[in-house]
Write a protein that holds these residues in place. Structure first.
Motif, PDB file in Angstrom:
ATOM      1  N   PHE A  29       3.402   2.447  -5.235  1.00 42.15           N
ATOM      2  CA  PHE A  29       3.715   1.192  -4.551  1.00 42.15           C
ATOM      3  C   PHE A  29       2.406   0.491  -4.159  1.00 42.15           C
ATOM      4  O   PHE A  29       1.827   0.760  -3.112  1.00 42.15           O
ATOM      5  CB  PHE A  29       4.575   1.461  -3.322  1.00 42.15           C
ATOM      6  N   PRO A  30       1.946  -0.438  -4.988  1.00 41.38           N
ATOM      7  CA  PRO A  30       0.718  -1.174  -4.657  1.00 41.38           C
ATOM      8  C   PRO A  30       1.015  -2.508  -3.993  1.00 41.38           C
ATOM      9  O   PRO A  30       2.110  -3.073  -4.131  1.00 41.38           O
ATOM     10  CB  PRO A  30       0.081  -1.402  -6.036  1.00 41.38           C
ATOM     11  N   TRP A  31       0.043  -3.014  -3.292  1.00 45.81           N
ATOM     12  CA  TRP A  31       0.074  -4.368  -2.751  1.00 45.81           C
ATOM     13  C   TRP A  31      -1.070  -5.151  -3.381  1.00 45.81           C
ATOM     14  O   TRP A  31      -2.188  -4.651  -3.500  1.00 45.81           O
ATOM     15  CB  TRP A  31      -0.100  -4.361  -1.233  1.00 45.81           C
ATOM     16  N   TYR A  32      -0.752  -6.387  -3.760  1.00 43.21           N
ATOM     17  CA  TYR A  32      -1.750  -7.264  -4.341  1.00 43.21           C
ATOM     18  C   TYR A  32      -1.931  -8.497  -3.457  1.00 43.21           C
ATOM     19  O   TYR A  32      -0.980  -8.994  -2.850  1.00 43.21           O
ATOM     20  CB  TYR A  32      -1.343  -7.708  -5.749  1.00 43.21           C
ATOM     21  N   GLN A  33      -3.157  -8.998  -3.436  1.00 38.24           N
ATOM     22  CA  GLN A  33      -3.517 -10.197  -2.698  1.00 38.24           C
ATOM     23  C   GLN A  33      -3.944 -11.248  -3.706  1.00 38.24           C
ATOM     24  O   GLN A  33      -4.769 -10.958  -4.587  1.00 38.24           O
ATOM     25  CB  GLN A  33      -4.672  -9.876  -1.738  1.00 38.24           C
ATOM     26  N   GLN A  34      -3.400 -12.438  -3.582  1.00 44.12           N
ATOM     27  CA  GLN A  34      -3.745 -13.487  -4.543  1.00 44.12           C
ATOM     28  C   GLN A  34      -4.141 -14.764  -3.818  1.00 44.12           C
ATOM     29  O   GLN A  34      -3.360 -15.313  -3.037  1.00 44.12           O
ATOM     30  CB  GLN A  34      -2.576 -13.776  -5.497  1.00 44.12           C
TER      31      GLN A  34
ATOM     32  N   ALA B 196      14.746   5.294   3.475  1.00 49.09           N
ATOM     33  CA  ALA B 196      15.268   3.927   3.555  1.00 49.09           C
ATOM     34  C   ALA B 196      14.887   3.094   2.336  1.00 49.09           C
ATOM     35  O   ALA B 196      15.357   1.960   2.193  1.00 49.09           O
ATOM     36  CB  ALA B 196      14.765   3.244   4.822  1.00 49.09           C
ATOM     37  N   LYS B 197      14.022   3.624   1.488  1.00 46.16           N
ATOM     38  CA  LYS B 197      13.516   2.911   0.309  1.00 46.16           C
ATOM     39  C   LYS B 197      12.872   1.596   0.732  1.00 46.16           C
ATOM     40  O   LYS B 197      13.165   0.517   0.168  1.00 46.16           O
ATOM     41  CB  LYS B 197      14.621   2.717  -0.732  1.00 46.16           C
ATOM     42  N   GLN B 198      12.010   1.708   1.730  1.00 49.57           N
ATOM     43  CA  GLN B 198      11.318   0.525   2.238  1.00 49.57           C
ATOM     44  C   GLN B 198       9.843   0.839   2.437  1.00 49.57           C
ATOM     45  O   GLN B 198       9.473   1.979   2.732  1.00 49.57           O
ATOM     46  CB  GLN B 198      11.943   0.083   3.576  1.00 49.57           C
ATOM     47  N   PHE B 199       9.015  -0.182   2.290  1.00 52.81           N
ATOM     48  CA  PHE B 199       7.604  -0.040   2.601  1.00 52.81           C
ATOM     49  C   PHE B 199       7.081  -1.384   3.096  1.00 52.81           C
ATOM     50  O   PHE B 199       7.659  -2.434   2.799  1.00 52.81           O
ATOM     51  CB  PHE B 199       6.793   0.484   1.420  1.00 52.81           C
ATOM     52  N   SER B 200       6.039  -1.311   3.883  1.00 53.80           N
ATOM     53  CA  SER B 200       5.545  -2.528   4.498  1.00 53.80           C
ATOM     54  C   SER B 200       4.017  -2.536   4.552  1.00 53.80           C
ATOM     55  O   SER B 200       3.384  -1.475   4.532  1.00 53.80           O
ATOM     56  CB  SER B 200       6.108  -2.698   5.911  1.00 53.80           C
ATOM     57  N   LEU B 201       3.484  -3.731   4.600  1.00 56.99           N
ATOM     58  CA  LEU B 201       2.037  -3.943   4.733  1.00 56.99           C
ATOM     59  C   LEU B 201       1.770  -4.511   6.116  1.00 56.99           C
ATOM     60  O   LEU B 201       2.402  -5.495   6.516  1.00 56.99           O
ATOM     61  CB  LEU B 201       1.533  -4.914   3.660  1.00 56.99           C
ATOM     62  N   HIS B 202       0.847  -3.881   6.828  1.00 57.22           N
ATOM     63  CA  HIS B 202       0.421  -4.372   8.123  1.00 57.22           C
ATOM     64  C   HIS B 202      -1.041  -4.789   8.018  1.00 57.22           C
ATOM     65  O   HIS B 202      -1.878  -3.988   7.549  1.00 57.22           O
ATOM     66  CB  HIS B 202       0.551  -3.289   9.192  1.00 57.22           C
TER      67      HIS B 202
ATOM     68  N   PHE C 188       1.758  -9.808  -2.681  1.00 51.12           N
ATOM     69  CA  PHE C 188       2.859  -9.292  -3.487  1.00 51.12           C
ATOM     70  C   PHE C 188       2.935  -7.781  -3.332  1.00 51.12           C
ATOM     71  O   PHE C 188       1.928  -7.085  -3.495  1.00 51.12           O
ATOM     72  CB  PHE C 188       2.648  -9.613  -4.971  1.00 51.12           C
ATOM     73  N   CYS C 189       4.116  -7.282  -3.038  1.00 53.93           N
ATOM     74  CA  CYS C 189       4.332  -5.847  -3.171  1.00 53.93           C
ATOM     75  C   CYS C 189       4.795  -5.588  -4.599  1.00 53.93           C
ATOM     76  O   CYS C 189       5.250  -6.494  -5.291  1.00 53.93           O
ATOM     77  CB  CYS C 189       5.355  -5.334  -2.163  1.00 53.93           C
ATOM     78  N   ALA C 190       4.661  -4.369  -5.022  1.00 58.36           N
ATOM     79  CA  ALA C 190       5.090  -3.983  -6.360  1.00 58.36           C
ATOM     80  C   ALA C 190       5.502  -2.520  -6.342  1.00 58.36           C
ATOM     81  O   ALA C 190       5.194  -1.783  -5.394  1.00 58.36           O
ATOM     82  CB  ALA C 190       3.982  -4.225  -7.385  1.00 58.36           C
ATOM     83  N   ALA C 191       6.206  -2.137  -7.373  1.00 56.21           N
ATOM     84  CA  ALA C 191       6.629  -0.751  -7.511  1.00 56.21           C
ATOM     85  C   ALA C 191       6.566  -0.359  -8.972  1.00 56.21           C
ATOM     86  O   ALA C 191       6.735  -1.199  -9.870  1.00 56.21           O
ATOM     87  CB  ALA C 191       8.045  -0.578  -6.973  1.00 56.21           C
TER      88      ALA C 191
END
Lengths: 113, 113
Positions: free
Chosen positions: A33-38, A70-76, A89-92
């Motif tokens: 599960f990566p997070w991207y910044q654009q 819960a099949k959830q993830f978050s970015l803080h 953007f989150c991704a899986a």
């Protein structure tokens, strides 16, 4: 069928505040599960990523929280700065099948002074 | 990580013409992908560019419209054929450096009149 749901669509946070972006997925085969910044006019840049064997990963001001049941993830984003203003953007990915990323719909973050 | 370049960075094309986008990586990589990002939208995978064989297309994308070449482990091209205004998007290549991590190029912004 959208497999990764992301919220909110947009977010305004004051400088120094905490920005929180949430994602939920459906496919239990996802294991990365990566997070991207654009930034405008740029390609997405890998920010931070997590695997489901841990519940949290922190890199500087950025933290991913992961809830497998819960099949959830978050970015803080702690101590948010105007330079953090971008689309996130989150991704899986199911790394067992051809390494294809499924992206969330994106969150436009604006950090105000 | 990998340094990825794309050419052209942007173009304005006439309806009915074709445009070939190039993606160059500074090191050999196993996986290369092509994505489309429509204005203000998320990223959608077009295809996986396979070295030495035909690309693997995602549902909704066909080889006649988006022919892809990958002659070696550092280079790939995507052609957008017989363009219409609906093809106006940002086209991004990405590379898989490891089995999970993907890095993106800067993108090609295409406008079709």
């Amino acid at each position: 069928q959208q497999q990764v749901k992301q919220s909110p669509q947009s977010l305004i946070v004051q400088k120094g505040g905490i920005s929180i972006i949430n994602c939920a997925y459906e496919n239990t085969a996802f294991d990365y599960f990566p997070w991207y910044q654009q930034f405008p006019g740029k390609g997405p840049a890998l920010l931070i990523a997590i695997r489901p064997d841990v519940s949290e990963k922190k890199e500087g001001r950025f933290t991913i929280s992961f809830n497998k049941s819960a099949k959830q993830f978050s970015l803080h984003i702690m101590d948010s700065q105007p330079g953090d203003s971008a689309t996130y953007f989150c991704a899986a990915e199911d790394t067992g099948t051809a390494s294809k990323l499924t992206f969330g719909t994106g969150t436009r973050l604006q950090v105000t002074l | 990580s990998a340094v990825i370049s794309q050419k052209p960075s942007r173009d304005i094309c006439q309806r009915g013409t074709s445009l070939t986008i190039q993606c160059q990586v500074d090191s050999q990589v196993t996986m290369m992908f092509w994505y489309r990002q429509q204005p203000g939208q998320s990223l959608t995978l077009i295809a996986t560019a396979n070295q030495g064989s035909e690309a693997t297309y995602e549902s909704g994308f066909v080889i006649d419209k988006f022919p892809i070449s990958r002659p070696n482990l550092t280079f790939s091209t995507l052609t957008v054929s017989n363009m219409s205004p609906e093809d106006s998007s940002i086209y991004l290549c990405s590379v898989g450096v490891t089995t999970d991590t993907q890095y993106f190029g800067p993108g090609t912004r295409l406008t079709v009149l």
